[in-house]
Design a protein around this motif. Structure first.
Motif, short mmCIF file in Angstrom:
data_model
loop_
_atom_site.label_atom_id
_atom_site.label_comp_id
_atom_site.label_asym_id
_atom_site.label_seq_id
_atom_site.Cartn_x
_atom_site.Cartn_y
_atom_site.Cartn_z
N LEU A 2 -44.44 29.02 125.71
CA LEU A 2 -45.18 27.99 124.98
C LEU A 2 -45.86 27.00 125.93
O LEU A 2 -46.98 26.57 125.68
N LEU A 3 -45.19 26.66 127.02
CA LEU A 3 -45.80 25.71 127.95
C LEU A 3 -47.03 26.31 128.62
O LEU A 3 -47.99 25.59 128.91
N ALA A 4 -47.02 27.59 128.86
CA ALA A 4 -48.22 28.23 129.43
C ALA A 4 -49.38 28.14 128.45
O ALA A 4 -50.53 27.92 128.86
N ARG A 5 -49.10 28.29 127.17
CA ARG A 5 -50.16 28.20 126.18
C ARG A 5 -50.67 26.76 126.03
O ARG A 5 -51.87 26.54 125.88
N THR A 6 -49.77 25.78 126.06
CA THR A 6 -50.22 24.39 125.92
C THR A 6 -50.95 23.93 127.17
O THR A 6 -51.82 23.05 127.09
N ALA A 7 -50.64 24.50 128.33
CA ALA A 7 -51.37 24.13 129.55
C ALA A 7 -52.84 24.48 129.40
O ALA A 7 -53.72 23.75 129.88
N ARG A 8 -53.13 25.58 128.72
CA ARG A 8 -54.53 25.97 128.53
C ARG A 8 -55.20 25.12 127.45
O ARG A 8 -56.39 24.84 127.53
N ALA A 9 -54.41 24.71 126.44
CA ALA A 9 -54.98 23.93 125.33
C ALA A 9 -55.13 22.45 125.68
O ALA A 9 -56.03 21.78 125.18
N GLY A 10 -54.25 21.93 126.52
CA GLY A 10 -54.30 20.52 126.91
C GLY A 10 -52.91 19.96 127.09
O GLY A 10 -52.11 19.93 126.14
N ARG A 11 -52.58 19.55 128.31
CA ARG A 11 -51.24 19.03 128.58
C ARG A 11 -51.29 18.02 129.72
O ARG A 11 -52.04 18.19 130.68
N MET A 12 -50.51 16.96 129.59
CA MET A 12 -50.39 15.95 130.65
C MET A 12 -48.93 15.52 130.73
O MET A 12 -48.28 15.27 129.71
N ARG A 13 -48.42 15.43 131.92
CA ARG A 13 -47.04 14.95 132.14
C ARG A 13 -47.12 13.66 132.95
O ARG A 13 -47.86 13.59 133.93
N VAL A 14 -46.35 12.67 132.51
CA VAL A 14 -46.38 11.35 133.12
C VAL A 14 -44.97 10.97 133.56
O VAL A 14 -44.01 11.11 132.80
N GLU A 15 -44.84 10.49 134.80
CA GLU A 15 -43.56 10.00 135.34
C GLU A 15 -43.82 8.63 135.95
O GLU A 15 -44.51 8.52 136.97
N VAL A 16 -43.30 7.58 135.33
CA VAL A 16 -43.63 6.21 135.75
C VAL A 16 -42.40 5.32 135.67
O VAL A 16 -41.42 5.63 134.97
N GLU A 17 -42.45 4.19 136.39
CA GLU A 17 -41.36 3.22 136.40
C GLU A 17 -41.77 1.97 135.62
O GLU A 17 -42.92 1.54 135.67
#
Length: 208
Positions: free
Chosen positions: A87-102
């Motif tokens: 599923l993550l491979a499919r969402t990467a093509r459709a649109g995905r962003m990961r955020v890591e912040v403090e």
């Protein structure tokens, strides 16, 4: 040195035709798995009313160290489940962003209970120099006081592709719209938002 409280966001767009399976995966496997990991304080899902991608998952973290914990690494990346990898491979093509912040404002606050939040604004402001970040947070706090129904404001800082980024998360106790918020928050301390999404708490039954 005390580590800052942190946040991970996963913004994803379910591909057409996979919405039901995407919801099943999040509800039965992925979110329960993440919630049980060391350093994960909570895990919540949101659905975009205005903005892209449509799906947002938010995780308050004790610190960013949670993302380097062996328990997390054991179920992430190449160690993810087959369902997750597909599923993550499919969402990467459709649109995905990961955020890591403090969290830089107010310090250690976490998400309010879903029953207290009707709307969530998630806004990103890029290239705010480190020396300007506290002034930015002060300006955001002053602007927030002018908004009706605001329940909580938090500001987070991180680095993406060697550039700084700030994320402003605002929880509202009553419905609001982007047309109400953009004139106030579309630009803060001279920095414009390049992500400006409005969410409601995820309720699968309400989406049927």
């Amino acid at each position: 040195m005390t580590k800052r409280a942190a946040l991970m966001l996963a913004l994803m767009e379910p591909p057409p035709g996979l919405e039901e399976e995407f919801a099943d995966w999040y509800d039965t496997e992925h979110l329960p798995q993440r919630r049980g990991l060391p350093g994960f304080v909570n895990g919540m899902r949101w659905v975009a009313l205005e903005g892209f991608p449509k799906s947002l998952a938010s995780y308050d973290l004790a610190s960013l160290d949670a993302l380097a914990d062996p328990a997390y690494l054991a179920v992430s990346g190449a160690n993810s489940t087959p369902w997750s990898r597909r599923l993550l491979a499919r969402t990467a093509r459709a649109g995905r962003m990961r955020v890591e912040v403090e969290q830089i404002w107010p310090g250690t606050a976490t998400f309010l209970p879903p029953r207290k939040t009707a709307r969530l604004l998630a806004a990103r402001y890029a290239d705010v120099p480190v020396q300007q970040q506290q002034a930015f947070a002060d300006a955001a706090n002053a602007l927030a006081k002018t908004l009706p129904g605001l329940a909580q404001l938090r500001v987070f800082a991180g680095v993406r592709d060697a550039a700084t980024e700030l994320w402003v998360l605002m929880e509202f106790g009553a419905p609001v719209t982007l047309s109400m918020l953009a004139p106030v928050l579309g630009r803060i301390a001279g920095y414009g938002a390049d992500v400006f999404n409005l969410y409601a708490p995820y309720d699968r039954d309400a989406l049927r």
